[in-house]
Design a protein around this motif. Structure first.
Motif, PDB file in Angstrom:
ATOM      1  N   ARG A  58       0.457  -1.521   0.166  1.00  0.00           N
ATOM      2  CA  ARG A  58       0.267  -0.295   0.281  1.00  0.00           C
ATOM      3  C   ARG A  58       1.075   1.211   0.255  1.00  0.00           C
ATOM      4  NH1 ARG A  58      -3.719  -0.068   4.380  1.00  0.00           N
ATOM      5  NH2 ARG A  58      -5.015   2.059   3.023  1.00  0.00           N
ATOM      6  N   TYR A  59       1.704   1.389   0.466  1.00  0.00           N
ATOM      7  CA  TYR A  59       2.961   2.260   0.490  1.00  0.00           C
ATOM      8  C   TYR A  59       3.918   2.679  -0.957  1.00  0.00           C
ATOM      9  CZ  TYR A  59       6.809   5.595   2.134  1.00  0.00           C
ATOM     10  OH  TYR A  59       7.597   6.677   2.161  1.00  0.00           O
ATOM     11  N   GLN A  60       4.005   1.355  -1.302  1.00  0.00           N
ATOM     12  CA  GLN A  60       4.304   1.033  -3.051  1.00  0.00           C
ATOM     13  C   GLN A  60       3.538   2.057  -3.469  1.00  0.00           C
ATOM     14  OE1 GLN A  60       5.772  -2.408  -2.748  1.00  0.00           O
ATOM     15  NE2 GLN A  60       7.778  -1.900  -3.055  1.00  0.00           N
ATOM     16  N   GLN A  61       2.257   1.549  -3.455  1.00  0.00           N
ATOM     17  CA  GLN A  61       1.199   2.436  -4.154  1.00  0.00           C
ATOM     18  C   GLN A  61       1.022   4.072  -4.500  1.00  0.00           C
ATOM     19  OE1 GLN A  61      -3.034  -0.095  -3.455  1.00  0.00           O
ATOM     20  NE2 GLN A  61      -2.254  -1.268  -4.489  1.00  0.00           N
ATOM     21  N   LEU A  62       1.230   4.525  -2.998  1.00  0.00           N
ATOM     22  CA  LEU A  62       1.270   6.121  -2.860  1.00  0.00           C
ATOM     23  C   LEU A  62       2.421   6.459  -3.045  1.00  0.00           C
ATOM     24  CD1 LEU A  62      -0.343   6.715   1.676  1.00  0.00           C
ATOM     25  CD2 LEU A  62      -1.074   6.678  -0.816  1.00  0.00           C
ATOM     26  N   PRO A  89       2.850  10.486  -5.277  1.00  0.00           N
ATOM     27  CA  PRO A  89       3.904  11.152  -4.176  1.00  0.00           C
ATOM     28  C   PRO A  89       3.751  12.276  -4.236  1.00  0.00           C
ATOM     29  CG  PRO A  89       3.380  11.386  -7.128  1.00  0.00           C
ATOM     30  CD  PRO A  89       2.477  10.471  -6.351  1.00  0.00           C
ATOM     31  N   GLN A  90       2.347  12.917  -4.305  1.00  0.00           N
ATOM     32  CA  GLN A  90       2.110  14.419  -3.625  1.00  0.00           C
ATOM     33  C   GLN A  90       2.318  13.884  -2.183  1.00  0.00           C
ATOM     34  OE1 GLN A  90      -0.728  13.067  -5.529  1.00  0.00           O
ATOM     35  NE2 GLN A  90      -1.832  13.725  -4.593  1.00  0.00           N
ATOM     36  N   LEU A  91       1.138  13.447  -2.040  1.00  0.00           N
ATOM     37  CA  LEU A  91       0.319  12.728   0.053  1.00  0.00           C
ATOM     38  C   LEU A  91       1.864  12.256   0.500  1.00  0.00           C
ATOM     39  CD1 LEU A  91      -2.167  10.881   0.051  1.00  0.00           C
ATOM     40  CD2 LEU A  91      -0.286  10.308   1.523  1.00  0.00           C
ATOM     41  N   ILE A  92       3.218  11.724  -0.274  1.00  0.00           N
ATOM     42  CA  ILE A  92       4.090  11.148   1.009  1.00  0.00           C
ATOM     43  C   ILE A  92       4.519  12.385   1.355  1.00  0.00           C
ATOM     44  CG2 ILE A  92       6.220   9.575   0.300  1.00  0.00           C
ATOM     45  CD1 ILE A  92       3.541   8.099   0.998  1.00  0.00           C
ATOM     46  N   LEU A  93       4.989  13.289   0.407  1.00  0.00           N
ATOM     47  CA  LEU A  93       5.981  15.010  -0.099  1.00  0.00           C
ATOM     48  C   LEU A  93       5.043  15.989   0.811  1.00  0.00           C
ATOM     49  CD1 LEU A  93       7.281  15.237  -3.974  1.00  0.00           C
ATOM     50  CD2 LEU A  93       8.344  14.464  -1.855  1.00  0.00           C
ATOM     51  N   HIS A 128       2.800  10.438  10.752  1.00  0.00           N
ATOM     52  CA  HIS A 128       2.495   9.692  11.153  1.00  0.00           C
ATOM     53  C   HIS A 128       0.474   9.913  10.450  1.00  0.00           C
ATOM     54  CE1 HIS A 128       2.210  14.228  12.632  1.00  0.00           C
ATOM     55  NE2 HIS A 128       0.673  13.588  12.665  1.00  0.00           N
ATOM     56  N   TYR A 129       0.882  10.534  10.163  1.00  0.00           N
ATOM     57  CA  TYR A 129      -0.609  10.578   9.375  1.00  0.00           C
ATOM     58  C   TYR A 129      -1.087   9.457   8.028  1.00  0.00           C
ATOM     59  CZ  TYR A 129      -1.933  15.030  11.301  1.00  0.00           C
ATOM     60  OH  TYR A 129      -2.438  15.951  12.067  1.00  0.00           O
ATOM     61  N   ILE A 130       0.570   9.224   6.996  1.00  0.00           N
ATOM     62  CA  ILE A 130       0.560   8.313   6.583  1.00  0.00           C
ATOM     63  C   ILE A 130       0.718   6.352   7.279  1.00  0.00           C
ATOM     64  CG2 ILE A 130       1.941   7.621   4.915  1.00  0.00           C
ATOM     65  CD1 ILE A 130       2.790  10.047   3.850  1.00  0.00           C
ATOM     66  N   ALA A 131       0.827   6.447   8.239  1.00  0.00           N
ATOM     67  CA  ALA A 131       1.161   5.117   9.156  1.00  0.00           C
ATOM     68  C   ALA A 131       0.147   4.605   9.285  1.00  0.00           C
ATOM     69  CB  ALA A 131       2.322   5.784  10.843  1.00  0.00           C
ATOM     70  N   SER A 132      -0.633   6.220  10.122  1.00  0.00           N
ATOM     71  CA  SER A 132      -2.692   5.935  10.848  1.00  0.00           C
ATOM     72  C   SER A 132      -3.448   5.308   9.275  1.00  0.00           C
ATOM     73  CB  SER A 132      -3.014   7.266  11.258  1.00  0.00           C
ATOM     74  OG  SER A 132      -4.399   7.319  11.318  1.00  0.00           O
ATOM     75  N   TYR A 133      -2.663   5.881   7.913  1.00  0.00           N
ATOM     76  CA  TYR A 133      -3.830   5.968   7.129  1.00  0.00           C
ATOM     77  C   TYR A 133      -3.668   4.381   6.605  1.00  0.00           C
ATOM     78  CZ  TYR A 133      -5.397   6.345   1.660  1.00  0.00           C
ATOM     79  OH  TYR A 133      -6.042   5.845   0.562  1.00  0.00           O
ATOM     80  N   LEU A 134      -2.254   3.632   6.335  1.00  0.00           N
ATOM     81  CA  LEU A 134      -1.718   2.388   6.158  1.00  0.00           C
ATOM     82  C   LEU A 134      -2.360   1.421   7.249  1.00  0.00           C
ATOM     83  CD1 LEU A 134       1.353   3.572   4.636  1.00  0.00           C
ATOM     84  CD2 LEU A 134      -0.558   2.247   3.859  1.00  0.00           C
ATOM     85  N   GLY A 135      -2.904   2.151   8.643  1.00  0.00           N
ATOM     86  CA  GLY A 135      -3.336   0.676   9.568  1.00  0.00           C
ATOM     87  C   GLY A 135      -1.913   0.366  10.329  1.00  0.00           C
ATOM     88  N   ILE A 136      -0.544   1.065  10.425  1.00  0.00           N
ATOM     89  CA  ILE A 136       0.290   0.587  11.399  1.00  0.00           C
ATOM     90  C   ILE A 136       0.754   1.714  12.180  1.00  0.00           C
ATOM     91  CG2 ILE A 136       1.195  -1.115   9.214  1.00  0.00           C
ATOM     92  CD1 ILE A 136       3.063   1.351   8.031  1.00  0.00           C
ATOM     93  N   SER A 137       1.801   0.977  12.906  1.00  0.00           N
ATOM     94  CA  SER A 137       2.426   2.246  13.285  1.00  0.00           C
ATOM     95  C   SER A 137       3.780   3.041  12.728  1.00  0.00           C
ATOM     96  CB  SER A 137       3.174   1.973  14.924  1.00  0.00           C
ATOM     97  OG  SER A 137       4.421   0.885  14.599  1.00  0.00           O
TER      98      SER A 137
END
Length: 181
Positions: free
Chosen positions: A136-140, A145-149, A154-163
């Motif tokens: 899922r992270y690789q898909q992001l 890619p603008q989301l990653i930047l 911590h919001y991305i981790a929450s979105y992915l359902g991980i710590s």
């Protein structure tokens, strides 16, 4: 379709309220009733809910996108999600009566947009069940890619359902994999 929406949106300009807000501005609390459509001119917004004291990010929105807590908005019910800015943002709020009038005027022309949004959410739902957090992270990375930047980790981790720690491990593993090529 997009042209007609923009043209109609401009007709409702006198009803819109412009907001210039900072990061971490709560636009809608979980449990409140959603009374506005929010259009993002500049900035980033997330939707989330609280699960036993922990925020669970549901979605991200950026410039040129709009959102509302649809279930709350349409059913006049308490919102199951909260809406918060991630970055300083310029937003326009259109009140519910004008949104409903605009939707009635657009009618069937909105169906393709609604179907597209539903397909997007279905893909995310299936991905959450089928794919690993790393996939899922690789898909992001590939698709958004603008989301990653722009979005804090911590919001991305929450979105992915991980710590945050798990996300750091995924990023480290992917970085090591790139160095071997």
């Amino acid at each position: 379709m997009l042209y007609k929406f923009r043209e109609l949106w401009e007709q409702y300009q006198s009803f819109q309220r412009r907001l210039d807000v900072g990061a971490k501005t709560l636009l809608l609390e979980e449990g409140q009733r959603s009374e506005h459509y929010i259009y993002i001119e500049k900035g980033a917004v997330r939707t989330y809910f609280n699960n036993n004291g922990e925020d669970k990010t549901v979605q991200f929105f950026f410039e040129g996108e709009g959102l509302m807590a649809i279930e709350s908005f349409m059913n006049d019910a308490p919102s199951p999600i909260a809406i918060e800015t991630i970055e300083p943002s310029v937003l326009y709020l259109l009140p519910k009566p004008q949104v409903l009038e605009m939707v009635a005027r657009l009618g069937a022309q909105l169906v393709p947009l609604l179907v597209q949004r539903q397909i997007h959410y279905m893909h995310e739902f299936v991905s959450f069940i089928r794919d690993t957090p790393e996939q899922r992270y690789q898909q992001l990375l590939t698709e958004r890619p603008q989301l990653i930047l722009r979005v804090p980790q911590h919001y991305i981790a929450s979105y992915l359902g991980i710590s945050k720690v798990h996300l750091s491990r995924i990023k480290s593993k992917l970085a090591k994999g790139k160095r071997h090529f």
